[in-house]
Write a protein that holds these residues in place. Sequence first.
Motif, PDB file in Angstrom:
ATOM      1  N   GLY A 272       2.535   2.563  -4.575  1.00  0.00           N
ATOM      2  CA  GLY A 272       1.196   1.969  -3.744  1.00  0.00           C
ATOM      3  C   GLY A 272       0.463   1.738  -4.147  1.00  0.00           C
ATOM      4  N   GLN A 273       0.273   0.573  -4.695  1.00  0.00           N
ATOM      5  CA  GLN A 273      -1.209  -0.154  -5.066  1.00  0.00           C
ATOM      6  C   GLN A 273      -1.963  -0.050  -3.682  1.00  0.00           C
ATOM      7  N   ASP A 274      -3.455   0.374  -4.205  1.00  0.00           N
ATOM      8  CA  ASP A 274      -4.404  -0.028  -2.958  1.00  0.00           C
ATOM      9  C   ASP A 274      -5.031  -1.188  -3.430  1.00  0.00           C
ATOM     10  N   GLU A 275      -6.325  -1.597  -3.427  1.00  0.00           N
ATOM     11  CA  GLU A 275      -7.314  -3.146  -3.145  1.00  0.00           C
ATOM     12  C   GLU A 275      -7.878  -2.205  -5.028  1.00  0.00           C
ATOM     13  N   TYR A 276      -8.004  -1.987  -5.101  1.00  0.00           N
ATOM     14  CA  TYR A 276      -8.330  -1.800  -7.115  1.00  0.00           C
ATOM     15  C   TYR A 276      -7.729  -1.487  -7.615  1.00  0.00           C
ATOM     16  N   SER A 277      -6.267  -1.304  -6.875  1.00  0.00           N
ATOM     17  CA  SER A 277      -5.732  -0.983  -7.986  1.00  0.00           C
ATOM     18  C   SER A 277      -5.273  -2.342  -9.539  1.00  0.00           C
ATOM     19  N   ILE A 278      -4.620  -2.418 -10.534  1.00  0.00           N
ATOM     20  CA  ILE A 278      -5.020  -3.129 -11.252  1.00  0.00           C
ATOM     21  C   ILE A 278      -3.425  -3.808 -11.215  1.00  0.00           C
ATOM     22  N   PHE A 279      -3.359  -5.072 -11.150  1.00  0.00           N
ATOM     23  CA  PHE A 279      -1.599  -5.638 -10.946  1.00  0.00           C
ATOM     24  C   PHE A 279      -1.442  -6.191 -12.257  1.00  0.00           C
ATOM     25  N   PRO A 280      -0.062  -4.911 -12.744  1.00  0.00           N
ATOM     26  CA  PRO A 280       0.305  -4.932 -13.476  1.00  0.00           C
ATOM     27  C   PRO A 280       1.211  -6.434 -13.715  1.00  0.00           C
ATOM     28  N   GLN A 281       0.727  -6.673 -14.896  1.00  0.00           N
ATOM     29  CA  GLN A 281       1.298  -7.824 -16.110  1.00  0.00           C
ATOM     30  C   GLN A 281       2.779  -7.892 -15.642  1.00  0.00           C
TER      31      GLN A 281
ATOM     32  N   TYR B 268       0.828  -1.221   0.032  1.00  0.00           N
ATOM     33  CA  TYR B 268       0.254  -0.294   0.289  1.00  0.00           C
ATOM     34  C   TYR B 268       0.756   1.275   0.153  1.00  0.00           C
ATOM     35  N   ARG B 269       0.206   2.752  -0.330  1.00  0.00           N
ATOM     36  CA  ARG B 269       1.232   3.083  -0.532  1.00  0.00           C
ATOM     37  C   ARG B 269       1.542   4.235   1.421  1.00  0.00           C
ATOM     38  N   SER B 270       2.553   4.571   1.308  1.00  0.00           N
ATOM     39  CA  SER B 270       3.100   5.243   2.637  1.00  0.00           C
ATOM     40  C   SER B 270       3.129   4.020   3.256  1.00  0.00           C
ATOM     41  N   VAL B 271       3.937   2.641   2.837  1.00  0.00           N
ATOM     42  CA  VAL B 271       4.467   1.618   4.050  1.00  0.00           C
ATOM     43  C   VAL B 271       5.195   2.212   4.713  1.00  0.00           C
ATOM     44  N   GLY B 272       6.429   1.985   3.646  1.00  0.00           N
ATOM     45  CA  GLY B 272       7.950   2.356   3.613  1.00  0.00           C
ATOM     46  C   GLY B 272       8.673   1.356   2.171  1.00  0.00           C
ATOM     47  N   LYS B 273       8.392   1.136   1.100  1.00  0.00           N
ATOM     48  CA  LYS B 273       8.782   0.206   0.378  1.00  0.00           C
ATOM     49  C   LYS B 273       9.958   0.689   0.112  1.00  0.00           C
TER      50      LYS B 273
END
Length: 184
Positions: free
Chosen positions: A63-72, A14-19
Amino acid sequence: MPQPKSRKIAVLGYRSVGKSSLTIQFVEGQFVDSYDPTIENTFTKMITINGQEYHLQLVDTAGQDEYSIFPQTYSIDINGYILVYSVTSNKSFEVVQVIHEKLLDMVGKVKVPIMLVGNKNDLHMERVISCEDGKALAESWNAAFMESSAKENQTAVEVFRRMILEAEKMDGSVQPGKTSCAVM
């Protein structure tokens, strides 16, 4: 010394978790205090584990959220996945589970080298996800688990080291506690 092995690892969450903080702490040994949303960065670093040199390519994702499309592209030539959540955010813990589902759908393999990382464990007062919850989730996925603090550089190197070992174990290249020998 054997030839260096190339390994590509994607860092998701998710965004701003520290990746990015975790990745930059590992690659450059410094903590970036300002938050600048990542589009996508790729870092490279050489690391030696058990006498084997690895040329790492780290894909620091947006950062991804539950609606992000998972990039191939995150399913091609990736040797392992580090899924990061913040121990201070229920939302990030929920989203990392959605990302895991999408990852398995996309990759199609039942067993993928995955490491779950609970980041920001230096923020004791704001903690909402217990270490036990993180461990339980990782176990249900059959994944490795660690908590870390990119800020305090507690475990940034160890996170990536363990990820490589997990990927190698699944590859069949490294058997814990076994040495390999060949008869010519």
